[in-house]
Design a protein around this motif. Structure first.
Motif, PDB file in Angstrom:
ATOM      1  N   ALA A   1       0.836  -1.205   0.000  1.00 28.07           N
ATOM      2  CA  ALA A   1       0.000   0.000   0.000  1.00 28.07           C
ATOM      3  C   ALA A   1       0.867   1.251   0.000  1.00 28.07           C
ATOM      4  N   LEU A   2       1.915   1.259   0.820  1.00 32.99           N
ATOM      5  CA  LEU A   2       2.721   2.480   0.853  1.00 32.99           C
ATOM      6  C   LEU A   2       3.618   2.588  -0.372  1.00 32.99           C
ATOM      7  N   LEU A   3       3.976   1.466  -0.960  1.00 36.09           N
ATOM      8  CA  LEU A   3       4.722   1.528  -2.217  1.00 36.09           C
ATOM      9  C   LEU A   3       3.861   2.199  -3.291  1.00 36.09           C
ATOM     10  N   ARG A   4       2.600   1.800  -3.377  1.00 36.56           N
ATOM     11  CA  ARG A   4       1.682   2.433  -4.340  1.00 36.56           C
ATOM     12  C   ARG A   4       1.583   3.927  -4.079  1.00 36.56           C
ATOM     13  N   GLU A   5       1.408   4.291  -2.814  1.00 38.17           N
ATOM     14  CA  GLU A   5       1.257   5.707  -2.488  1.00 38.17           C
ATOM     15  C   GLU A   5       2.523   6.507  -2.774  1.00 38.17           C
ATOM     16  N   SER A   6       3.674   5.858  -2.684  1.00 33.47           N
ATOM     17  CA  SER A   6       4.933   6.582  -2.935  1.00 33.47           C
ATOM     18  C   SER A   6       5.076   6.938  -4.410  1.00 33.47           C
ATOM     19  N   GLY A   7       4.415   6.162  -5.272  1.00 31.62           N
ATOM     20  CA  GLY A   7       4.538   6.414  -6.700  1.00 31.62           C
ATOM     21  C   GLY A   7       5.827   5.884  -7.308  1.00 31.62           C
ATOM     22  N   VAL A   8       6.681   5.270  -6.494  1.00 30.53           N
ATOM     23  CA  VAL A   8       7.959   4.767  -7.005  1.00 30.53           C
ATOM     24  C   VAL A   8       7.727   3.516  -7.860  1.00 30.53           C
ATOM     25  N   ARG A   9       8.322   3.510  -9.048  1.00 31.07           N
ATOM     26  CA  ARG A   9       8.156   2.384  -9.974  1.00 31.07           C
ATOM     27  C   ARG A   9       9.365   1.457  -9.929  1.00 31.07           C
ATOM     28  N   ASP A  10      10.548   2.015  -9.723  1.00 33.78           N
ATOM     29  CA  ASP A  10      11.774   1.210  -9.723  1.00 33.78           C
ATOM     30  C   ASP A  10      12.691   1.710  -8.621  1.00 33.78           C
ATOM     31  N   GLY A  11      13.188   0.773  -7.829  1.00 33.03           N
ATOM     32  CA  GLY A  11      14.063   1.173  -6.732  1.00 33.03           C
ATOM     33  C   GLY A  11      14.086   0.116  -5.654  1.00 33.03           C
ATOM     34  N   VAL A  12      14.109   0.571  -4.424  1.00 35.28           N
ATOM     35  CA  VAL A  12      14.138  -0.360  -3.300  1.00 35.28           C
ATOM     36  C   VAL A  12      13.272   0.165  -2.161  1.00 35.28           C
ATOM     37  N   VAL A  13      12.799  -0.761  -1.350  1.00 36.66           N
ATOM     38  CA  VAL A  13      12.095  -0.423  -0.113  1.00 36.66           C
ATOM     39  C   VAL A  13      12.945  -0.919   1.044  1.00 36.66           C
ATOM     40  N   HIS A  14      13.388  -0.013   1.888  1.00 36.43           N
ATOM     41  CA  HIS A  14      14.126  -0.387   3.086  1.00 36.43           C
ATOM     42  C   HIS A  14      13.150  -0.455   4.258  1.00 36.43           C
ATOM     43  N   LEU A  15      13.122  -1.602   4.931  1.00 38.82           N
ATOM     44  CA  LEU A  15      12.251  -1.783   6.100  1.00 38.82           C
ATOM     45  C   LEU A  15      13.126  -1.958   7.334  1.00 38.82           C
ATOM     46  N   TRP A  16      12.684  -1.390   8.443  1.00 40.41           N
ATOM     47  CA  TRP A  16      13.472  -1.464   9.663  1.00 40.41           C
ATOM     48  C   TRP A  16      12.570  -1.555  10.899  1.00 40.41           C
ATOM     49  N   ALA A  17      12.677  -2.648  11.647  1.00 40.34           N
ATOM     50  CA  ALA A  17      11.900  -2.804  12.878  1.00 40.34           C
ATOM     51  C   ALA A  17      12.558  -2.003  13.994  1.00 40.34           C
ATOM     52  N   LEU A  18      11.782  -1.118  14.623  1.00 41.05           N
ATOM     53  CA  LEU A  18      12.339  -0.171  15.600  1.00 41.05           C
ATOM     54  C   LEU A  18      12.366  -0.752  17.012  1.00 41.05           C
ATOM     55  N   HIS A  19      12.739  -2.019  17.132  1.00 43.51           N
ATOM     56  CA  HIS A  19      12.655  -2.713  18.408  1.00 43.51           C
ATOM     57  C   HIS A  19      13.806  -3.693  18.550  1.00 43.51           C
ATOM     58  N   THR A  20      13.987  -4.189  19.771  1.00 47.19           N
ATOM     59  CA  THR A  20      15.073  -5.135  20.004  1.00 47.19           C
ATOM     60  C   THR A  20      14.571  -6.551  20.324  1.00 47.19           C
ATOM     61  N   THR A  21      13.262  -6.746  20.259  1.00 48.17           N
ATOM     62  CA  THR A  21      12.723  -8.089  20.500  1.00 48.17           C
ATOM     63  C   THR A  21      11.747  -8.526  19.411  1.00 48.17           C
ATOM     64  N   CYS A  22      11.860  -7.923  18.238  1.00 51.60           N
ATOM     65  CA  CYS A  22      11.165  -8.446  17.054  1.00 51.60           C
ATOM     66  C   CYS A  22      12.022  -8.119  15.852  1.00 51.60           C
ATOM     67  N   GLY A  23      11.867  -8.893  14.803  1.00 55.26           N
ATOM     68  CA  GLY A  23      12.653  -8.677  13.597  1.00 55.26           C
ATOM     69  C   GLY A  23      11.772  -8.736  12.369  1.00 55.26           C
ATOM     70  N   LEU A  24      12.418  -8.815  11.221  1.00 52.26           N
ATOM     71  CA  LEU A  24      11.714  -8.923   9.949  1.00 52.26           C
ATOM     72  C   LEU A  24      12.271 -10.117   9.197  1.00 52.26           C
ATOM     73  N   THR A  25      11.405 -10.822   8.473  1.00 52.93           N
ATOM     74  CA  THR A  25      11.909 -11.917   7.666  1.00 52.93           C
ATOM     75  C   THR A  25      11.008 -12.125   6.468  1.00 52.93           C
ATOM     76  N   VAL A  26      11.526 -12.884   5.525  1.00 52.10           N
ATOM     77  CA  VAL A  26      10.741 -13.275   4.359  1.00 52.10           C
ATOM     78  C   VAL A  26      10.749 -14.791   4.310  1.00 52.10           C
TER      79      VAL A  26
END
Lengths: 164, 164, 164
Positions: free
Chosen positions: B47-72
């Motif tokens: 949703a936020l990628l659509r709103e940004s209007g960016v077609r080509d590039g990268v999305v940097h995601l960062w969890a602002l905590h020390t007891t949860c992370g991000l994964t794929v």
């Protein structure tokens, strides 16, 4: 725009001299004191961010080694890194009967890949975007040594210049 | 170009008010419901990628905590996250006799560094570049809580503008 | 500016045809030969970096799968990857009585999240910024298969153009 610390020479070995670059690419030198240790490199990263003059963008950090990594975790209670290091030592102990690598640091290589060699930190309004308790650490798995972390700061331009 | 969700204030604590920025920098708020859980944040990132209007590039995601992370990982068979969480609980159990950190969540800190706090997703032709089975997850290791993920979308420009 | 290997089609399944893009976005195809293996993809990454013409910036790599990842570690002594794979097999064995995922590869999913799906490599003066012993590997956890790694090379401009 000046570099902070010795500048980057990708072909340099640990003992080679390095040349200063008038650029956002630079290296940090991080001395470590124990075999396993988390060293807070936040102050050094913030210093070079200031010197870069970048207000919005990202900081890419890269540990130039195969037996230390980078991580972000709590920098308040020293029992947190202590417990983390203790647990990692239990999960991946220094010695296993089946290890063959003659240097005897196979565990350090495993822990390096588990924590990862690089971090991409966000920058907003001239500051690192970190949670309240997040500190930036070099995770030493085979010290003590002097470690090098390559840094590239990339400006993404002010918000108003971003849109297509 | 508008922000999606509450905008980023790097100095904000969890309870501080935040200000909207007309920019690609924003935060997602992710409520979690269990102590350990993978929460699919793909819809919010798209949703936020659509709103940004960016077609080509990268999305940097960062969890602002020390007891949860991000994964794929896989977002098809629910037995996959279930088995993964079960295995991580066995590898890094909540309690160890040697833990000293008074909050009792040293395991959550370890798992956060093992999975990592950030992801850089590629964007091509307005879409996230992901494999057929890849979903983007917040990996909660000490919930339930409301978590914040900082996001920066960077446009790399159309292909024809890239070459030096 | 040409693509190296089959170009990126984010909606493509493994069997779908792909279209060449005149861009820095491309995919590498990596055949693997064992269930668990580290495959050195450095030569392929360097080839496409050369073709991109980018001198300074970053290379974002992304494995388009949920049972293989990317890592950087020693590429000198073959005993290092051998010991690492052996240790990972012990930490996260293929079979656990409590696994429910019918494909029988829950361990591969866990190891993928532990090592991570992506890497951001720095580029300086046309070369990857890596330490003396660092090699770039696809970490196969459920092979043999043909794997795809998406790549985006982003130029950050020459040093003198960076400053605000």
């Amino acid at each position: 725009m000046v570099s902070v610390g010795p500048a980057l020479d990708p072909t340099a070995t640990d003992s080679a001299p390095s040349t200063l670059l008038g650029s956002y690419v630079t290296t940090l030198e991080i001395p470590t004191r124990s075999r396993e240790e988390f060293v807070d490199i936040g102050p050094q990263v913030r210093a070079l961010l200031r010197e870069s003059g970048v207000r919005d963008g990202v900081v890419h950090l890269w540990a130039l080694h195969t037996t230390c990594g980078l991580t972000v975790n709590e920098n308040a209670d020293p029992d947190v890194p202590r417990d983390m290091l203790r647990k990692m030592r239990e999960l991946v102990p220094k010695d296993e009967l089946y290890y063959r690598h003659a240097e005897g640091n196979s565990d350090s290589h495993v822990k390096t890949s588990l924590f990862g060699p690089g971090l991409t930190l966000l920058v907003h309004d001239g500051a690192l975007v970190l949670g309240r308790w997040q500190g930036v650490f070099l995770a030493e798995w085979d010290g003590p040594r002097t470690r090098k972390v390559a840094v590239r700061v990339i400006a993404s331009g002010p918000a108003s210049a971003d849109p297509t």
